[in-house]
Motif scaffolding. Structure first.
Motif, PDB file in Angstrom:
ATOM      1  N   ARG A   1      -3.778   3.529  -9.412  1.00 22.56           N
ATOM      2  CA  ARG A   1      -2.234   3.927  -8.588  1.00 22.56           C
ATOM      3  C   ARG A   1      -1.217   3.203  -9.111  1.00 22.56           C
ATOM      4  NH1 ARG A   1      -3.222   3.671  -1.973  1.00 22.56           N
ATOM      5  NH2 ARG A   1      -4.108   1.891  -2.791  1.00 22.56           N
ATOM      6  N   ALA A   2      -0.137   3.284  -9.041  1.00 20.87           N
ATOM      7  CA  ALA A   2       1.043   2.362  -9.318  1.00 20.87           C
ATOM      8  C   ALA A   2       1.973   2.610  -8.369  1.00 20.87           C
ATOM      9  CB  ALA A   2       1.262   2.544 -11.272  1.00 20.87           C
ATOM     10  N   ASN A   3       2.976   1.335  -8.491  1.00 23.57           N
ATOM     11  CA  ASN A   3       4.784   1.221  -7.848  1.00 23.57           C
ATOM     12  C   ASN A   3       5.043   1.986  -8.992  1.00 23.57           C
ATOM     13  OD1 ASN A   3       6.213   0.768  -6.542  1.00 23.57           O
ATOM     14  ND2 ASN A   3       6.164  -1.146  -5.789  1.00 23.57           N
ATOM     15  N   GLU A   4       6.003   2.629  -8.860  1.00 21.11           N
ATOM     16  CA  GLU A   4       6.859   3.020  -9.491  1.00 21.11           C
ATOM     17  C   GLU A   4       8.558   2.920  -9.450  1.00 21.11           C
ATOM     18  OE1 GLU A   4       6.551   7.623  -9.323  1.00 21.11           O
ATOM     19  OE2 GLU A   4       7.883   7.676  -8.288  1.00 21.11           O
ATOM     20  N   LYS A   5       8.398   2.323  -8.081  1.00 21.53           N
ATOM     21  CA  LYS A   5       9.625   1.903  -7.180  1.00 21.53           C
ATOM     22  C   LYS A   5      10.125   0.248  -7.779  1.00 21.53           C
ATOM     23  CE  LYS A   5       9.023   3.137  -3.391  1.00 21.53           C
ATOM     24  NZ  LYS A   5       7.646   4.431  -3.541  1.00 21.53           N
ATOM     25  N   ARG A   6       9.689  -0.274  -9.017  1.00 22.18           N
ATOM     26  CA  ARG A   6       9.608  -1.344  -8.815  1.00 22.18           C
ATOM     27  C   ARG A   6      10.152  -1.421 -10.777  1.00 22.18           C
ATOM     28  NH1 ARG A   6       4.997  -5.143  -8.282  1.00 22.18           N
ATOM     29  NH2 ARG A   6       6.121  -6.270  -9.996  1.00 22.18           N
ATOM     30  N   ASP A   7      10.696  -2.710 -10.866  1.00 25.45           N
ATOM     31  CA  ASP A   7      11.250  -2.863 -12.459  1.00 25.45           C
ATOM     32  C   ASP A   7      10.113  -2.679 -13.696  1.00 25.45           C
ATOM     33  OD1 ASP A   7      13.828  -3.475 -12.362  1.00 25.45           O
ATOM     34  OD2 ASP A   7      13.413  -5.544 -11.854  1.00 25.45           O
TER      35      ASP A   7
ATOM     36  N   GLU B   1       0.746  -1.142  -0.021  1.00 27.82           N
ATOM     37  CA  GLU B   1       0.218  -0.062   0.016  1.00 27.82           C
ATOM     38  C   GLU B   1       0.846   1.117   0.175  1.00 27.82           C
ATOM     39  OE1 GLU B   1      -4.192   2.273  -0.133  1.00 27.82           O
ATOM     40  OE2 GLU B   1      -3.287  -0.094  -0.372  1.00 27.82           O
ATOM     41  N   GLU B   2       2.190   1.038   0.708  1.00 24.72           N
ATOM     42  CA  GLU B   2       2.690   2.752   1.139  1.00 24.72           C
ATOM     43  C   GLU B   2       3.793   2.836  -0.216  1.00 24.72           C
ATOM     44  OE1 GLU B   2       3.530  -0.134   3.560  1.00 24.72           O
ATOM     45  OE2 GLU B   2       5.603   0.187   3.319  1.00 24.72           O
ATOM     46  N   ASP B   3       4.088   1.863  -0.951  1.00 26.21           N
ATOM     47  CA  ASP B   3       4.803   1.848  -2.130  1.00 26.21           C
ATOM     48  C   ASP B   3       3.481   2.651  -3.535  1.00 26.21           C
ATOM     49  OD1 ASP B   3       6.872   1.241  -1.166  1.00 26.21           O
ATOM     50  OD2 ASP B   3       6.480  -1.053  -1.933  1.00 26.21           O
ATOM     51  N   LEU B   4       2.805   2.455  -3.170  1.00 29.97           N
ATOM     52  CA  LEU B   4       1.234   3.087  -4.364  1.00 29.97           C
ATOM     53  C   LEU B   4       1.164   4.424  -4.273  1.00 29.97           C
ATOM     54  CD1 LEU B   4      -1.305   0.773  -4.007  1.00 29.97           C
ATOM     55  CD2 LEU B   4       0.661   0.590  -6.156  1.00 29.97           C
ATOM     56  N   ASP B   5       1.866   5.474  -6.201  1.00 32.97           N
ATOM     57  CA  ASP B   5       1.453   6.471  -5.503  1.00 32.97           C
ATOM     58  C   ASP B   5       0.326   6.587  -7.074  1.00 32.97           C
ATOM     59  OD1 ASP B   5       3.140   7.510  -3.883  1.00 32.97           O
ATOM     60  OD2 ASP B   5       4.313   6.979  -5.100  1.00 32.97           O
ATOM     61  N   PRO B   6      -0.755   7.732  -6.770  1.00 29.61           N
ATOM     62  CA  PRO B   6      -1.939   8.244  -8.239  1.00 29.61           C
ATOM     63  C   PRO B   6      -0.913   7.885  -8.899  1.00 29.61           C
ATOM     64  CG  PRO B   6      -1.512   9.827  -6.134  1.00 29.61           C
ATOM     65  CD  PRO B   6      -0.415   9.027  -5.602  1.00 29.61           C
ATOM     66  N   ARG B   7      -1.435   8.030 -10.450  1.00 29.25           N
ATOM     67  CA  ARG B   7      -0.592   7.615 -11.445  1.00 29.25           C
ATOM     68  C   ARG B   7      -1.913   8.402 -12.684  1.00 29.25           C
ATOM     69  NH1 ARG B   7      -3.286   3.963 -15.157  1.00 29.25           N
ATOM     70  NH2 ARG B   7      -4.247   2.344 -14.712  1.00 29.25           N
ATOM     71  N   PRO B   8      -1.133   8.783 -13.726  1.00 34.01           N
ATOM     72  CA  PRO B   8      -2.100  10.049 -14.794  1.00 34.01           C
ATOM     73  C   PRO B   8      -3.419   9.312 -15.517  1.00 34.01           C
ATOM     74  CG  PRO B   8      -0.053  10.569 -15.099  1.00 34.01           C
ATOM     75  CD  PRO B   8       0.113   9.236 -13.934  1.00 34.01           C
TER      76      PRO B   8
ATOM     77  N   ARG C   1       3.542   0.131 -15.249  1.00 35.14           N
ATOM     78  CA  ARG C   1       4.051  -0.078 -13.536  1.00 35.14           C
ATOM     79  C   ARG C   1       5.199  -0.148 -13.625  1.00 35.14           C
ATOM     80  NH1 ARG C   1       2.597  -6.293 -11.526  1.00 35.14           N
ATOM     81  NH2 ARG C   1       1.997  -5.364  -9.813  1.00 35.14           N
ATOM     82  N   GLY C   2       5.704   0.449 -12.377  1.00 36.87           N
ATOM     83  CA  GLY C   2       7.270   0.323 -12.168  1.00 36.87           C
ATOM     84  C   GLY C   2       7.668   1.205 -12.996  1.00 36.87           C
ATOM     85  N   THR C   3       8.745   1.515 -13.309  1.00 36.05           N
ATOM     86  CA  THR C   3       9.987   2.952 -14.080  1.00 36.05           C
ATOM     87  C   THR C   3      11.515   2.184 -15.012  1.00 36.05           C
ATOM     88  OG1 THR C   3       9.607   4.234 -12.114  1.00 36.05           O
ATOM     89  CG2 THR C   3      11.557   4.889 -14.162  1.00 36.05           C
ATOM     90  N   LEU C   4      10.915   2.700 -16.369  1.00 37.77           N
ATOM     91  CA  LEU C   4      11.569   1.957 -17.156  1.00 37.77           C
ATOM     92  C   LEU C   4      13.031   3.601 -17.144  1.00 37.77           C
ATOM     93  CD1 LEU C   4      10.319   1.427 -20.135  1.00 37.77           C
ATOM     94  CD2 LEU C   4      10.721  -0.452 -19.418  1.00 37.77           C
ATOM     95  N   PHE C   5      14.263   2.725 -17.258  1.00 42.83           N
ATOM     96  CA  PHE C   5      15.647   3.631 -17.376  1.00 42.83           C
ATOM     97  C   PHE C   5      16.233   2.706 -18.280  1.00 42.83           C
ATOM     98  CE2 PHE C   5      14.325   3.062 -13.045  1.00 42.83           C
ATOM     99  CZ  PHE C   5      14.800   4.431 -12.561  1.00 42.83           C
ATOM    100  N   THR C   6      16.879   3.666 -18.706  1.00 44.81           N
ATOM    101  CA  THR C   6      17.785   3.317 -19.815  1.00 44.81           C
ATOM    102  C   THR C   6      18.547   2.675 -19.321  1.00 44.81           C
ATOM    103  OG1 THR C   6      19.265   6.229 -19.425  1.00 44.81           O
ATOM    104  CG2 THR C   6      17.825   5.717 -21.318  1.00 44.81           C
ATOM    105  N   GLY C   7      19.372   1.653 -20.223  1.00 41.95           N
ATOM    106  CA  GLY C   7      20.024   0.314 -19.976  1.00 41.95           C
ATOM    107  C   GLY C   7      19.567  -0.631 -19.632  1.00 41.95           C
TER     108      GLY C   7
END
Ligand code: GDP
Ligand code: MG
Length: 371
Positions: free
Chosen positions: A248-254, A73-80, A278-284
């Motif tokens: 909501r989504a957790n941006e702190k995962r893959d 729950e605490e990892d979830l943030d509102p998302r557009p 979900r999560g965040t894509l990074f270059t690399g």
């Protein structure tokens, strides 16, 4: 029933096909190497030969890639919210997408040289972001849905106020209902002298849509893609609907997402527009999408800017794929190249086998067996 050729079964076990044939013969079955046997027989043979059988579906492999654990729950943030515009031809889908984009692009965009990336984000008057999938039409929506991809949170149904509810309007309503996606009605072209928004509301009633101004729950907005009237209100409405949906989504995962569209670019190689979900894509990052994989060389946002990462509901162009994935393919980060190869080779093989089965004319699918 699922089937497999004796050759393929032997290959998967790293055994000689002739030994498989010998075993089958002992059981009273005479076969050639190209013959097809059913999955249960194949399993018996494999076990007889000392192999552990695991029947694997494509999705199982995929499931192994992404964690089933629910986010904390605490990892979830509102998302557009992610929005698709649908409606009858010529009712103004493209015009609306263009007008919304033109009026609301985030400041500082490189001299209006906007490249088309298949999706974009704008800020509602409140400052909150809304993501639009810029591939209007039912084809994109239905083909993605047929592939099991769910990318849209809200469908905007555009109805021209001078034309009213038409066959494709009804189709769009049915698609949205079938997908369980909430609808917002945009009554467009209200600048026209013969616009009759009230008629639209009444006609919608015949399709079980009761708009807010008639005591119902479906938000409706009178807009004009031509004059821009009503567009801020529409954006606010989308934002409001998003809050109701508690997106909501957790941006702190893959990072995970879906390919919206992809093509082979002469200079840049395969380019995929990906909606991160979900999560965040990074270059690399090393990602797989369908039967393709790649190390992300660059992420380019909807304004053409290179960005180091992209989080939930953000559309980005992903450069670095070794091949061109398909619209609707899931994009998933994997830990290393070896894993990426393993997954995509497996998927590529399945793809080939399906194709072979089809072109072979025989009614065979396959048994997915791995040692
Ligand atoms: P689509 O087929 O749903 O994508 O519709 P388009 O966006 O291509 O619009 C079809 C036609 O309607 C075009 O000629 C537009 O210029 C016109 N149009 C779209 N929106 C409006 C509007 O709000 N007012 C007026 N007067 N014309 C519009
Ligand atoms: Mg159009």
């Amino acid at each position: 029933p699922e089937t497999i050729t004796i050759q393929e079964l032997a290959n998967r076990m790293s055994e000689r096909a002739v030994d498989v044939i010998r075993l089958l013969m002992k059981q009273g079955q005479i076969h050639k190497i190209t013959d097809v046997i059913d999955s249960d027989t194949a399993q018996l043979i494999a076990e007889e030969m000392g192999h552990t059988v695991r029947r694997v579906a494509e999705s199982d492999v995929e499931e192994g890639l992404t964690s089933d654990e629910p986010d904390l729950e605490e990892d979830l943030d509102p998302r557009p919210p992610v929005v698709t515009i649908m409606g009858h031809v010529d009712h103004g889908k493209t015009s609306l997408l263009d007008a919304i984009r033109a009026a609301n692009v985030v400041e500082g965009e490189a001299g209006g040289i906007t490249q088309h990336i298949g999706a974009y984000q704008v800020a509602a008057p409140s400052g909150d972001l809304v993501t639009f999938i810029d591939t209007p039409g039912h084809a994109a929506f239905t083909s993605m849905r047929a592939r099991g991809a769910k990318v849209t949170d809200i469908v905007v149904i555009v109805v021209a106020a001078d034309d009213g509810v038409m066959p494709q309007t009804v189709e769009a309503i049915q698609h949205a209902k079938a997908a369980g996606v909430p609808m917002i009605i945009a009554i467009n072209k209200i600048d026209k002298p013969d616009a009759n928004p009230q008629r639209v509301r009444t006609e919608l009633l015949q399709h079980d849509i009761q708009v807010e101004s008639m005591g119902g729950e479906t938000l409706e907005f009178e807009v004009s893609a031509k004059t821009g009237e009503g567009l801020p209100e529409l954006l606010e409405g989308l934002q409001l609907q998003a809050e109701i949906l508690n997106l909501r989504a957790n941006e702190k995962r893959d990072g995970e997402g879906t390919v919206i569209e992809a093509q082979l670019d002469r200079g840049r190689g395969p380019v995929a527009t990906v909606l991160v979900q979900r999560g965040t894509l990074f270059t690399g990052d090393i990602v797989v999408a369908g039967a393709e994989w790649g190390r992300i060389r660059a992420l380019i946002d909807d304004t053409g800017k290179h960005v180091p990462y992209a989080g939930p509901s953000v559309p980005v162009e992903v450069l670095g794929f070794n091949g061109t994935p398909d619209a609707g393919d899931r994009v998933i980060v994997v830990p290393n190249e070896a894993r990426a190869r393993e997954v995509t080779e497996y998927r590529a093989r399945i793809k080939r086998e399906r194709l072979n089965a089809r072109t072979g004319g025989a009614n065979r699918s396959l048994v997915d067996m791995m040692r």
